[in-house]
Design an enzyme around this catalytic site. Structure first.
Site, PDB file in Angstrom:
ATOM      1  CD  GLU A   1      -2.415   1.163   2.869  1.00  0.00           C
ATOM      2  OE1 GLU A   1      -2.431   0.101   3.522  1.00  0.00           O
ATOM      3  OE2 GLU A   1      -2.925   2.208   3.277  1.00  0.00           O
TER       4      GLU A   1
ATOM      5  CG  ASP B   1      -1.425   5.018   2.939  1.00  0.00           C
ATOM      6  OD1 ASP B   1      -2.135   4.382   2.144  1.00  0.00           O
ATOM      7  OD2 ASP B   1      -1.257   4.685   4.120  1.00  0.00           O
TER       8      ASP B   1
ATOM      9  CD  GLU C   1      -3.545   7.418   5.350  1.00  0.00           C
ATOM     10  OE1 GLU C   1      -4.590   6.864   5.706  1.00  0.00           O
ATOM     11  OE2 GLU C   1      -2.440   7.162   5.829  1.00  0.00           O
TER      12      GLU C   1
ATOM     13  CG  HIS D   1       1.632   1.311   4.956  1.00  0.00           C
ATOM     14  ND1 HIS D   1       1.695   1.250   6.322  1.00  0.00           N
ATOM     15  CD2 HIS D   1       0.957   2.448   4.665  1.00  0.00           C
ATOM     16  CE1 HIS D   1       1.081   2.310   6.845  1.00  0.00           C
ATOM     17  NE2 HIS D   1       0.624   3.058   5.855  1.00  0.00           N
TER      18      HIS D   1
END
Ligand SMILES: *[C@@H]1O[C@H](CO)[C@@H](O)[C@H](O)[C@H]1NC(C)=O
Ligand SMILES: *[C@@H]1O[C@H](CO)[C@@H](O)[C@H](O)[C@H]1NC(C)=O
Ligand SMILES: *[C@@H]1O[C@H](CO)[C@@H](O)[C@H](O)[C@H]1NC(C)=O
Ligand SMILES: *[C@@H]1O[C@H](CO)[C@@H](O)[C@H](O)[C@H]1NC(C)=O
Ligand SMILES: CC(=O)N[C@H]1CO[C@H](CO)[C@@H](O)[C@@H]1O
Length: 397
Positions: free
Chosen positions: A216, A218, A221, A232
């Site tokens: 993942e 991001d 955010e 991640h």
């Protein structure tokens, strides 16, 4: 006439249910996006978005009021005792996007956390995925050595909210197969680095309560007060299901990630209302007119996610393969995800309070947000990706 028409529709239903897709059509809101190259500039694509499968009614064949499972209730024990019986007994229906807080207009996507219906406010918290032009599969973004830019308007995203734009290494088809004929068209196949357990994995009943893990990234955010950029990594390729310890805090994915939050890294005046990046206005992420905040990590200056930053702050990220593993996922292709959400457990404190941001530890309570800011929303627009230097007009300086 009406009777005739109904009879015709009813006659069609057995055919449709054999596909495990219900009779209410799914109409994806169109969201134009741009593919850019140094050679040809930017070209508009007629892409669209789909809500996660769990936001679609999944119910017994022939009875829309009998649910096969929900986010919080889990699977129906009667209808979904096995993967096979679940696929046989249940149908997935189309959904009305506006009533789930999702609107699009040209190249803008607006997500609302709350919906008002008959005077009652309820949380809808939409999460949507970008589909390709066929509308049947996810658009796979291959961003290794590429760039992505977008505009965001989040002035109403108060403390405790999160408007996210990110990538997960889901399957292009959403895991379409014999037990999941719906696939990406109905938003199946979600996974992320938290390895969460949900009633379905790749659209198939998750009768063993496994977690769904995948790499993942991001990209964004944030709320109006705080922001984080966080890769991640997982030590697996694409969606991997985990069980017990495998899913735990030292599982196959790095759940904390190697984050870059300017406030947490010491630059408290960079991002927020009236700050260097003024969140009262719409702004472009990666417009590069405003340079990223510069943090000092072990004596050196850092303005992006580097091996040095991750070695210092995220040893588990490094264990899972770190930036190299993230790069491999970006090369293989990842699905673009947009969401708006709140957090009744921790009030989003990891993002915006304590050492992470200026919010206090009570104002992010969803009950307060619902009462005081039911209009809270985020708008993402002008989403472009492609060769480095091709997605926005560079300001020479
Ligand atoms: C996108 O949609 C518009 C109208 O909705 C149409 O005119 C155009 O040809 C489409 N472009 C592609 C690449 O399909
Ligand atoms: C659908 O299920 C509900 C709840 O079990 C029941 O009350 C209703 O009679 C059923 N409707 C049909 C058409 O079978
Ligand atoms: C992934 O990490 C977990 C936890 O550290 C470990 O048990 C597993 O063997 C690793 N798998 C691979 C393929 O490296
Ligand atoms: C937290 O912030 C809110 C909004 O600014 C304020 O009303 C509240 O009194 C603060 N609570 C504490 C404990 O400081
Ligand atoms: C995931 C989460 O915590 N969602 C919460 C969002 O806020 C509403 C109330 O406004 C809660 O009911 C949800 O649980």
């Amino acid at each position: 006439m009406t009777r005739m028409l109904f009879a015709a529709v009813a006659a069609l239903i057995p055919l449709a249910t054999a596909q495990r897709i219900g009779s209410i059509p799914e109409i994806h809101p169109q969201l134009e996006t741009w593919r850019c190259s140094t050679k040809n500039g930017c070209v508009k694509h007629n892409t669209s978005v789909v809500l996660d499968a769990l936001s679609h009614p999944l119910h017994a064949v022939g009875n829309a009021s009998v649910s096969c499972g929900t986010w919080d209730g889990g699977l129906s024990k009667e209808l979904c005792a096995t993967k096979e019986s679940c696929a046989k007994n249940c149908v997935l229906d189309g959904v009305d996007y506006a009533s789930h807080g999702v609107q699009t207009k040209g190249d803008s996507l607006i997500l609302h956390q709350y919906q008002k219906s008959n005077g009652v406010v309820s949380a809808v918290s939409p999460r949507v995925y970008l589909l390709d032009e066929s509308g049947k599969n996810y658009d796979m973004l291959q961003l290794l050595n590429q760039e992505i830019s977008f505009d965001v308007e989040l002035s109403s995203l108060v403390c405790g909210m999160n408007g996210a734009l990110y990538l997960s290494e889901m399957l292009q088809s959403g895991g379409r197969n014999k037990l999941n004929p719906a696939g990406a068209q109905y938003g199946t196949g979600y996974c992320d680095a938290q390895c969460g357990s949900s009633p379905w994995i790749n659209g198939v009943a998750n009768v063993d309560s496994l977690g769904a893990c995948c790499n993942e990234m991001d990209l964004w955010e944030a709320n109006a007060r705080s922001t984080a950029l966080t890769p991640h990594a997982c030590n697996v390729t694409r969606l991997y299901t985990c069980d017990g310890d495998d899913c735990g805090s030292r599982g196959v994915c790095d759940k904390s990630g190697c984050g870059f939050n300017p406030y947490a890294l010491g630059d408290k005046d960079y991002y927020g209302y009236d700050m260097t990046v003024d969140t009262k206005k719409r702004f472009t992420v990666n417009g590069k007119v405003i340079h990223n905040a510069v943090a000092e990590v072990s004596g050196s200056e850092v303005d992006s996610i580097t091996e040095g930053l991750c070695e210092n702050s995220a040893s588990y990220f490094q264990k899972m393969g770190g930036l190299k593993q993230m790069g491999n996922a970006l090369r293989r292709g990842m699905v673009l995800i947009f969401s708006i959400w709140n957090d009744s457990g921790q009030f989003m404190s990891w993002l915006d309070s304590g050492s992470a941001g200026p919010c206090n530890n009570t104002e992010g309570n969803p009950a307060l947000i619902q009462a005081q800011h039911p209009e809270t929303s985020v708008t993402f627009s002008n989403i472009r990706w492609g060769d480095i230097g091709s997605t926005y007009a560079h300001k020479k300086n």
